[in-house]
Write a protein that holds these residues in place. Structure first.
Motif, short mmCIF file in Angstrom:
data_model
loop_
_atom_site.label_atom_id
_atom_site.label_comp_id
_atom_site.label_asym_id
_atom_site.label_seq_id
_atom_site.Cartn_x
_atom_site.Cartn_y
_atom_site.Cartn_z
N LEU A 95 0.90 -0.91 0.24
CA LEU A 95 -0.10 0.12 -0.30
C LEU A 95 0.68 1.30 0.17
N ALA A 96 0.47 2.38 -0.90
CA ALA A 96 1.21 3.84 -0.67
C ALA A 96 -0.21 4.64 -0.15
N VAL A 97 0.27 5.82 0.67
CA VAL A 97 -0.25 6.88 1.38
C VAL A 97 -0.07 8.19 0.24
N ILE A 98 -1.29 8.69 -0.09
CA ILE A 98 -1.46 10.32 -0.73
C ILE A 98 -1.30 11.66 0.19
N ARG A 99 -0.98 12.82 0.05
CA ARG A 99 -1.44 13.20 1.37
C ARG A 99 -2.08 14.56 0.86
N ILE A 100 -3.11 14.83 0.83
CA ILE A 100 -3.27 16.27 0.25
C ILE A 100 -3.99 17.47 1.09
N SER A 101 -3.61 18.41 0.68
CA SER A 101 -4.54 19.68 1.86
C SER A 101 -4.11 21.02 1.82
N VAL A 108 -9.33 3.80 -0.87
CA VAL A 108 -9.54 5.14 -0.09
C VAL A 108 -9.71 5.96 0.85
N ALA A 109 -10.29 6.62 0.45
CA ALA A 109 -9.74 7.88 0.46
C ALA A 109 -10.38 8.76 2.19
N SER A 110 -9.39 8.73 3.12
CA SER A 110 -9.40 9.41 4.67
C SER A 110 -9.80 11.00 3.95
N HIS A 167 -3.20 0.73 -4.24
CA HIS A 167 -1.67 -0.19 -3.37
C HIS A 167 -0.59 0.35 -4.43
N GLY A 168 0.71 0.11 -3.30
CA GLY A 168 2.06 0.42 -3.35
C GLY A 168 2.81 -0.11 -5.26
N SER A 169 2.18 0.24 -6.05
CA SER A 169 2.98 -0.31 -8.07
C SER A 169 3.83 1.54 -7.39
#
Length: 442
Positions: free
Chosen positions: A22-28, A71-73, A92-94
């Protein structure tokens, strides 16, 4: 700060740039949900999501091609890490998927975040003070359980609360001085300067400043060199401390021709340990080079453990601040009385040696206690020292019966330094220096 623009939408990969599950991309940034929604398979659900909820869906290109299931948190304005409207995409962490999502966000008009920009926005909006913001990076880079505990305590506000207490006590003294300056002498009772209060405060600030040595030790660790004559037991002790057979142990003198190094933890302190060639006249060019390298390492070490063979006391080195003389082979012969003795074969005395190492490295300061506040920032150390120096000058002026308006200048200087600690009065160029050292996802 000129480096950061705070009214646009920023994004960054918050996990490692590597293939993973998995990977996480942060947006603000204000309007990020609306900006992202046209490329989300459930745009209405995303835009109308409540705070701290998740929305499942697919990210798609502008032409409708699916990129990945995500999945959007969601965090609404006034919540989340930055206290801005924000969303974190778990995908997904591709590496191919990550690149495509980041490229999409750029095409949607968002901007790639600078290092530390998310934490800067959290600081700017009052979610964190500057000591807590620094603790974020200190927590990320911690190398031991103790360092992690210290950083987590600062992140939870332990240092902030300590500085707030200092400021309140200093403000009380300053207020009493200002009252005297604002009114004529005949309007007030005779003034007695609260010297004892100020002296106690100065000592408390000094105690906190002195924890920098401990904080830096648990963050950066130390280099320890095992040195001594041939067959003193350096390799045996090296293996014993590592709990594995790393160095060759042999009765033949000169077995170790070069140094061997390994990492371990001693009472929570990250240690780089070196086993070195025995110190004697080299029998050949290779052994002589090994001895030269040993001497060089000894000069660079934070601490040298100099092992003496208790069966041969022909050479006893002097002990100093960087050298601990240890008498080995206590299982074979009694060591001199009052000396630190061990057996690298049986482990006898090694616990005492480890305690001595910790005591020497930490300068006698103990990293214990649930309520212990420890600093590891050079900036914080300098500002605390400056505040303490200003109070020392104020106390000296009091003793010389110098007019209160001059003493008030020193009290104001101390308050200025305490304010810089938490970021209340910190210049923008200093803020940029602090946050620029953060990783991009923070």
């Amino acid at each position: 700060m000129t480096r950061y623009v705070t009214d646009d939408i920023i994004y960054a990969l918050a996990t490692a740039w590597a293939q993973s599950a998995l990977a996480v991309i942060r947006i603000s940034g204000e309007g990020c949900l609306k900006t992202l929604s046209p490329c989300f398979s459930r745009p209405k659900a995303l835009v109308e999501a409540k705070n701290a909820t998740t929305v499942h869906g697919y990210l798609r290109t502008e032409t409708g091609e699916d990129i990945d299931e995500v999945v959007a948190s969601v965090w609404t304005d006034g919540h989340g890490y930055t206290l801005e409207e924000s969303v974190e995409l778990s995908c997904h962490g591709s590496l191919s998927v990550i690149k495509e999502i980041l490229a999409l966000l750029g095409r949607l008009g968002m901007r790639s975040a600078e290092g530390g920009e998310f934490t800067f926005r959290a600081f700017l909006h009052g979610r964190l003070d500057l000591t807590q913001a620094e603790a974020v990076q200190e927590l990320v880079s911690s190398q031991s359980k103790t360092a992690r505990a210290f950083a987590l305590g600062r992140l939870e506000g332990s240092l902030r609360n300590q500085i707030a207490d200092f400021k309140q006590r200093l403000l009380a003294v300053t207020a009493s001085v200002e009252v005297q300056l604002d009114y004529a002498e005949d309007e007030l009772d005779e003034f007695v300067f609260p010297r004892e209060q100020l002296e106690t405060l100065r000592k408390d600030i000094a105690v906190l400043a002195d924890t920098y040595q401990v904080g830096r030790l648990y963050r950066e660790g130390a280099r320890i060199v095992l040195a001594g004559s041939t067959n003193a037991g350096k390799s045996s002790l090296f293996n014993l401390l590592l709990k594995q057979e790393r160095s060759i142990v042999s009765p033949v003198k000169g077995t170790t021709r070069d140094y061997i190094e390994a990492d371990l933890s001693i009472e929570g302190i990250p240690i780089r340990l070196y086993d070195t060639a025995g110190l004697r006249e080299g029998s050949d060019a290779i052994e002589s080079e090994g001895i030269r390298r040993t001497e060089r390492l000894m000069g660079q070490a934070d601490l040298v453990i100099y092992l003496v063979d208790s069966t041969d006391l022909s050479h006893i080195p002097a002990e100093d601040d960087r050298t601990i003389v240890v008498y080995n082979k206590s299982d074979l012969v009694r060591s001199p009385k009052g000396r630190l003795a061990i057996s690298a074969q049986t482990g006898e005395g090694v616990a005492t040696l480890l305690s001595t190492i910790t005591e020497r490295l930490s300068g006698g300061s103990h990293a214990s206690g649930d309520d212990l506040v420890v600093i590891e920032s050079e900036r914080q150390s300098r500002l605390l020292a400056d505040a303490g120096t200003a109070l020392e000058r104020a106390l000296a002026l009091v003793d010389l019966d110098i007019p209160l308006d001059i003493i008030a200048v020193e009290l104001s200087e101390a308050l200025q330094n305490l304010g810089e600690l938490t970021g209340e009065v910190t210049p923008s160029d200093i803020l940029e220096t602090i946050f620029s050292g953060f990783c991009v996802g923070k």
